[in-house]
Design a protein around this motif. Structure first.
Motif, short mmCIF file in Angstrom:
data_model
loop_
_atom_site.label_atom_id
_atom_site.label_comp_id
_atom_site.label_asym_id
_atom_site.label_seq_id
_atom_site.Cartn_x
_atom_site.Cartn_y
_atom_site.Cartn_z
N LEU A 190 35.02 57.00 41.25
CA LEU A 190 35.07 55.56 41.50
C LEU A 190 35.58 54.80 40.29
CD1 LEU A 190 31.77 54.99 43.52
CD2 LEU A 190 34.11 54.78 44.34
N ALA A 191 35.19 55.22 39.09
CA ALA A 191 35.67 54.54 37.89
C ALA A 191 37.19 54.69 37.76
CB ALA A 191 34.97 55.11 36.65
N GLY A 192 37.69 55.90 38.01
CA GLY A 192 39.14 56.09 37.94
C GLY A 192 39.88 55.28 38.98
N GLN A 193 39.35 55.24 40.19
CA GLN A 193 40.00 54.45 41.24
C GLN A 193 39.89 52.95 40.97
OE1 GLN A 193 39.45 56.26 45.45
NE2 GLN A 193 37.79 57.15 44.24
N ALA A 194 38.82 52.53 40.31
CA ALA A 194 38.69 51.11 39.96
C ALA A 194 39.79 50.70 38.99
CB ALA A 194 37.32 50.84 39.35
N VAL A 195 40.07 51.56 38.00
CA VAL A 195 41.14 51.25 37.05
C VAL A 195 42.50 51.23 37.77
CG1 VAL A 195 42.36 52.08 35.00
CG2 VAL A 195 39.86 52.18 35.09
N LEU A 196 42.75 52.24 38.59
CA LEU A 196 44.02 52.32 39.29
C LEU A 196 44.23 51.14 40.24
CD1 LEU A 196 46.59 53.92 39.94
CD2 LEU A 196 45.28 55.20 41.64
N SER A 197 43.21 50.81 41.03
CA SER A 197 43.35 49.69 41.97
C SER A 197 43.41 48.36 41.25
CB SER A 197 42.18 49.70 42.96
OG SER A 197 40.93 49.60 42.28
N GLY A 198 42.73 48.23 40.12
CA GLY A 198 42.81 46.99 39.34
C GLY A 198 44.20 46.77 38.78
N VAL A 199 44.79 47.82 38.24
CA VAL A 199 46.16 47.71 37.71
C VAL A 199 47.13 47.40 38.86
CG1 VAL A 199 48.04 49.00 36.62
CG2 VAL A 199 45.70 49.20 35.74
N SER A 200 46.95 48.04 39.99
CA SER A 200 47.82 47.77 41.14
C SER A 200 47.66 46.33 41.62
CB SER A 200 47.49 48.74 42.28
OG SER A 200 47.66 50.08 41.87
N LEU A 201 46.44 45.84 41.59
CA LEU A 201 46.21 44.45 42.02
C LEU A 201 46.91 43.47 41.11
CD1 LEU A 201 44.77 42.42 43.83
CD2 LEU A 201 42.73 42.67 42.39
N VAL A 202 46.86 43.71 39.81
CA VAL A 202 47.56 42.83 38.87
C VAL A 202 49.06 42.88 39.10
CG1 VAL A 202 48.07 42.46 36.43
CG2 VAL A 202 45.73 42.96 37.14
N ALA A 203 49.57 44.07 39.41
CA ALA A 203 51.02 44.22 39.59
C ALA A 203 51.51 43.63 40.91
CB ALA A 203 51.40 45.70 39.50
N LEU A 204 50.68 43.71 41.96
CA LEU A 204 51.14 43.33 43.30
C LEU A 204 50.73 41.93 43.72
CD1 LEU A 204 50.35 46.65 45.21
CD2 LEU A 204 52.58 45.87 44.40
N ALA A 205 49.70 41.38 43.14
CA ALA A 205 49.20 40.08 43.60
C ALA A 205 50.24 38.99 43.35
CB ALA A 205 47.90 39.73 42.88
N PRO A 206 50.40 38.07 44.30
CA PRO A 206 51.42 37.03 44.15
C PRO A 206 51.04 35.99 43.12
CG PRO A 206 50.13 36.64 46.11
CD PRO A 206 49.67 37.97 45.57
N ALA A 207 52.05 35.40 42.51
CA ALA A 207 51.87 34.28 41.57
C ALA A 207 50.93 34.62 40.43
CB ALA A 207 51.37 33.05 42.31
N ALA A 208 50.98 35.86 39.96
CA ALA A 208 50.15 36.30 38.83
C ALA A 208 48.67 36.03 39.07
CB ALA A 208 50.61 35.62 37.53
N SER A 209 48.23 36.18 40.33
CA SER A 209 46.83 35.89 40.67
C SER A 209 45.92 37.10 40.51
CB SER A 209 46.75 35.38 42.12
OG SER A 209 47.29 36.33 43.02
N GLY A 210 46.48 38.27 40.18
CA GLY A 210 45.67 39.47 40.07
C GLY A 210 44.52 39.36 39.08
N PRO A 211 44.77 38.94 37.83
CA PRO A 211 43.65 38.81 36.89
C PRO A 211 42.58 37.84 37.36
CG PRO A 211 45.75 38.78 35.73
CD PRO A 211 46.07 38.71 37.18
N PHE A 212 43.00 36.77 38.01
CA PHE A 212 42.02 35.80 38.51
C PHE A 212 41.20 36.39 39.66
CE2 PHE A 212 45.49 33.34 36.67
CZ PHE A 212 44.80 32.49 35.82
N ALA A 213 41.84 37.22 40.49
CA ALA A 213 41.10 37.88 41.57
C ALA A 213 40.08 38.86 41.00
CB ALA A 213 42.08 38.59 42.50
N ILE A 214 40.46 39.59 39.97
CA ILE A 214 39.52 40.51 39.33
C ILE A 214 38.37 39.75 38.70
CG2 ILE A 214 39.27 42.15 37.44
CD1 ILE A 214 42.08 43.14 38.04
N ALA A 215 38.67 38.61 38.08
CA ALA A 215 37.61 37.78 37.49
C ALA A 215 36.67 37.26 38.56
CB ALA A 215 38.22 36.62 36.72
#
Length: 326
Positions: A190-215
């Motif tokens: 789960l920890a490995g998948q959390a890192v992978l999905s978090g990086v993917s979310l930052v890369a794919l989320a529109p309008a640079a919203s990935g970090p805000f979604a993680i927050a």
């Protein structure tokens, strides 16, 4: 535990996708196998929602229809298992009973009035987020959904593994084992998948919203920790589902708003509200328009300049101009 066991166990437990009986018979359910593959269910759910958003955009479906199916798709994939937890937690908390009685309410398969109201409020909020976007914006919001839904499930699974359990029995205890000795393979997975999905979310989320979604997800996780310990003395399978639903709603709200989908916070409206007579909210609600829809001098410029809905759909625009030769 191997990857095959994790995938089979997770889809058999957390989805309505049929798993062949011969595969289930060979699964080693120890070491938190179902939790280790839990994020993959989110990936499939997110891909289904993205596929529908693309289809709705291509077919030029009305926004209410597209949003309604978009809201129902997660239930079709996961069977509503997490919404069931949302209902049970609402019934237990709103009972204002002691902790033991709340845990008994969580085990009751019947849905009470508070659970039904909580479910209605959640679905209405989810629908409003989807309906606030036109089909093209819904596609932009959905591109990051596989990563977002996987990330939320990583957080939910890690909380079940690492936090105290509210009951000595139940689904959470059966999957996670003892509080002081959680299955390490599941924690690492789960920890490995959390890192992978978090990086993917930052890369794919529109309008640079990935970090805000993680927050936003981290904020809901902190709230969940305090809430679960205060109300129940730990986590259960129901509280895990409760957290998952609110976490995903918060992430969707952030991605949709920053991508221009729901449009709750728009800078131009805030500027117009600071200088205009009616304020940004009044302008967006049509208070600045005259009878017959004609714009008065104080009306919002965005309302006057709003493009024709057919321009969002190439097929409708083509029909409106008589085809290629029109």
């Amino acid at each position: 535990m191997n990857a095959k066991d994790a995938v089979v166990a997770s889809f058999a437990t957390f989805s309505r996708i049929r798993v062949p009986a011969r595969l289930l018979e060979a699964v080693d359910w120890r070491d938190g196998a179902a939790l280790a593959g839990f994020p993959l269910v989110g990936v499939v759910e997110g891909l289904a929602m993205l596929a529908w958003a693309l289809a709705a955009s291509w077919l030029c479906l009305p926004t209410p229809i597209a949003a309604a199916v978009f809201t129902c798709l997660p239930v079709l994939v996961n069977g509503g298992i997490h919404l069931d937890g949302l209902c049970d937690v609402a019934d237990a908390v709103c009972s204002h009973a002691d902790r033991d009685r709340k845990l008994q309410i969580l085990k009751d398969p019947r849905a009470g009035a508070f659970g039904v109201m909580a479910l209605a409020c959640y679905l209405l909020l989810f629908y409003s987020l989807a309906a606030g976007a036109d089909p093209t914006q819904l596609v932009r919001m959905s591109i990051s959904l596989p990563a977002a839904l996987a990330f939320s499930r990583c957080l939910s699974g890690l909380a079940v593994l690492r936090w105290p359990k509210a009951r000595p029995d139940g689904m959470a205890r059966a999957m996670a084992g003892e509080d002081d000795n959680p299955p390490r393979p599941a924690v690492r997975a789960l920890a490995g998948q959390a890192v992978l999905s978090g990086v993917s979310l930052v890369a794919l989320a529109p309008a640079a919203s990935g970090p805000f979604a993680i927050a936003a997800a981290a904020a809901v996780l902190a709230w969940y920790h305090r809430f679960a310990l205060r109300e129940f003395g730990g986590v259960t399978g129901d509280t895990a589902g409760w957290f998952l639903q609110w976490c995903e709603l918060a992430m969707l709200a952030v991605c949709g708003d920053l991508a221009g989908g729901s449009g709750w916070l728009r800078k131009e409206d805030l500027r117009a509200g600071a200088s205009g007579r009616f304020g940004g909210f009044g302008r967006r609600c049509g208070f600045g328009t005259g009878l017959g829809g004609r714009a008065r001098p104080g009306a919002c410029a965005r309302s006057r300049d709003r493009p024709d809905p057919s321009s969002r759909c190439p097929r409708r625009a083509l029909r409106g101009h008589g085809g290629p030769g029109g």
